[in-house]
Design an enzyme around this catalytic site. Structure first.
Site, PDB file in Angstrom:
ATOM      1  N   ASP A  13       0.821  -1.213   0.000  1.00 27.21           N
ATOM      2  CA  ASP A  13       0.000   0.000   0.000  1.00 27.21           C
ATOM      3  C   ASP A  13       0.852   1.260   0.000  1.00 27.21           C
ATOM      4  OD1 ASP A  13       0.689  -0.687   2.774  1.00 27.21           O
ATOM      5  OD2 ASP A  13      -0.640   0.945   3.382  1.00 27.21           O
ATOM      6  N   GLU A  46       0.037  -1.101   5.740  1.00 27.08           N
ATOM      7  CA  GLU A  46       1.097  -0.648   6.642  1.00 27.08           C
ATOM      8  C   GLU A  46       0.926   0.823   6.962  1.00 27.08           C
ATOM      9  OE1 GLU A  46       4.993   0.866   8.056  1.00 27.08           O
ATOM     10  OE2 GLU A  46       3.816   1.560   6.363  1.00 27.08           O
TER      11      GLU A  46
HETATM   12 ZN   LIG Z   1       6.567   2.130   4.179  1.00 27.56          ZN
END
Ligand SMILES: [Zn+2]
Length: 424
Positions: free
Chosen positions: A93, A187
């Site tokens: 992401d 994340e």
């Molecule tokens: Zn990162």
């Protein structure tokens, strides 16, 4: 011809593969969304995960799967009995802090050192005079966005590094440890490992490739709390409120006004200095809530920051006997240093692999968290290594191809190294 700046022959060999992959991956919009309640937070992240599953199968990895929560797992089988299983981790992401749709990367080949004007928004200029990290990269191939989006080196550089290293390892005969690969989701919204199955992953320890400048080994993160302060006043129709209304919003404003500004704030601190940071508020005259984050590298100091906020709230609200407050403290992650200090060989191997890739290791501290901090806390020691990307979460994000290639060479050297050392 000018020195193109490769750190080692292996880095030079891997450079074009890393770049080709990187350019393909950044074109896929994988932005995560902190307001979503689904997992992963956005379906589009899986567009890249599915592409990676196909690609890893094509290059011949074993056990390639898209796990139910949305992580890609795969194996590079080892060639040495008794060697440990090394985890290699990156996240698919990109940050919600800058636009992530329609990334149009530009490769500035053999960059000569002039300011880089981004053509999609000419107000965005990468000026080496203001960017010392960039100034060091004269002669490198520099990748930027067109200025209207982030680049996505965080962390598609990490993904490209791990895939390229895996392909190289499979193609050679050299002794190597077994490598388990994971590409995580979310994340950037702090949920990267919420559903990470350590047993299914099966690594003895791991490395995230989610750092930044050349040679970085990061073993130290913040410890982190979220604080939720709710103040309850007395709501009364303002027309008949005299002597009765107690305005929670005004009390909350007094709390904010009493917070330290010259220190203990992200805008006035650096290095190992911690902070409390009001992030978001909502409310009415009768009830108001403020979300803070508290951060420090030192767990004892972090507790002091929480007590400071509690003390300010108690003092402000204590002046009004009809009001009350509630402070909820939630742990977000812990500094991974304490746990990693118990496993010095994991750090030493990273340093040695970086040296074998022709780079001098640099220790730096993270003013934030990583997937590695959470995994370390769960029992999988996971320091963070450089990727060659810089200026993350911004339309001026950039990456050096030579530094990404050095990170890919480091990744190959790591797996070779763990195939050659006695197991402890
Ligand atoms: Zn990162």
């Amino acid at each position: 011809m000018a020195d193109p700046g490769y750190s080692s022959p292996l880095a030079e060999e891997l450079a074009e593969d890393v770049l080709e992959r990187f350019l393909r991956y950044v074109a896929v919009d994988t932005q995560s969304d902190p307001t979503s309640t689904t997992y992963p937070s956005t379906e589009r992240q899986l567009d890249l995960s599915r592409l990676l599953v196909e690609e890893l199968r094509e290059i011949g990895l074993d056990d390639v799967e898209l796990t139910e929560p949305g992580y890609v797992f795969a194996t590079v089988p080892g060639t040495v009995d008794g060697a440990p299983t090394v985890g290699l981790i990156a996240h698919v992401d990109t940050s919600p802090a800058a636009p992530g749709d329609g990334v149009a990367p530009i490769v500035h080949r053999a960059w000569a050192g002039e300011p880089i004007v981004l053509p999609g928004d000419v107000a965005q200029v990468l000026d080496p005079d203001d960017m010392p990290g960039l100034a060091e990269k004269r002669g490198h191939d520099i990748v930027t966005s067109d200025g209207t989006t982030l680049l996505g080196a965080d962390d598609k550089a990490g993904v490209a590094i791990v895939v390229t290293a895996a392909q190289k390892l499979l193609a050679e005969d050299a002794p190597r440890a077994t490598a388990r690969i994971a590409f995580t989701v979310d994340e950037e919204v702090g949920r990267g490992t919420d559903h990470f199955d350590l047993a299914a992953f099966g690594a003895d320890f791991a490395y995230t490739f989610d750092g930044s400048g050349l040679g970085e080994v990061e073993t130290e993160t913040f410890s982190a709390y979220q604080l939720v302060l709710t103040i309850t006043g007395v709501g009364v129709h303002p027309g008949t409120a005299k002597g009765r209304l107690v305005n929670a919003l005004k009390l909350l404003a007094d709390v904010i006004a009493a917070l330290p500004r010259e220190g203990l704030s992200p805008e006035t601190t650096e290095d190992r200095e911690g902070f409390v940071h009001p992030e978001r508020l909502t409310g009415t005259a009768s009830r108001a809530t403020l979300w803070f984050i508290a951060r420090d590298h030192d767990d004892a100091k972090l507790e002091e920051h929480v007590e400071l906020v509690r003390g300010i709230a108690a003092a402000v609200v204590g002046r009004e006997p009809r009001a009350s407050f509630d402070l909820v403290v939630e742990e977000q992650y812990r500094n991974m240093r304490t746990a990693l200090d118990r496993h010095p060989t994991i750090i030493e191997a990273a340093e040695e692999a970086i040296r074998r890739a022709g780079v001098e290791p640099v220790h730096s501290i993270i003013r934030g968290g990583t997937d590695g901090a959470r995994l370390t806390e769960k029992g999988l020691p996971t320091p963070n290594l450089f990727t060659g990307g810089q200026h993350y979460h911004s339309v001026r994000e950039w990456a050096s191809v030579q530094d990404m290639a050095a990170a890919a060479a480091t990744c190959v050297e790591l797996v070779r190294l763990w195939g050659s050392v006695p197991v402890r």
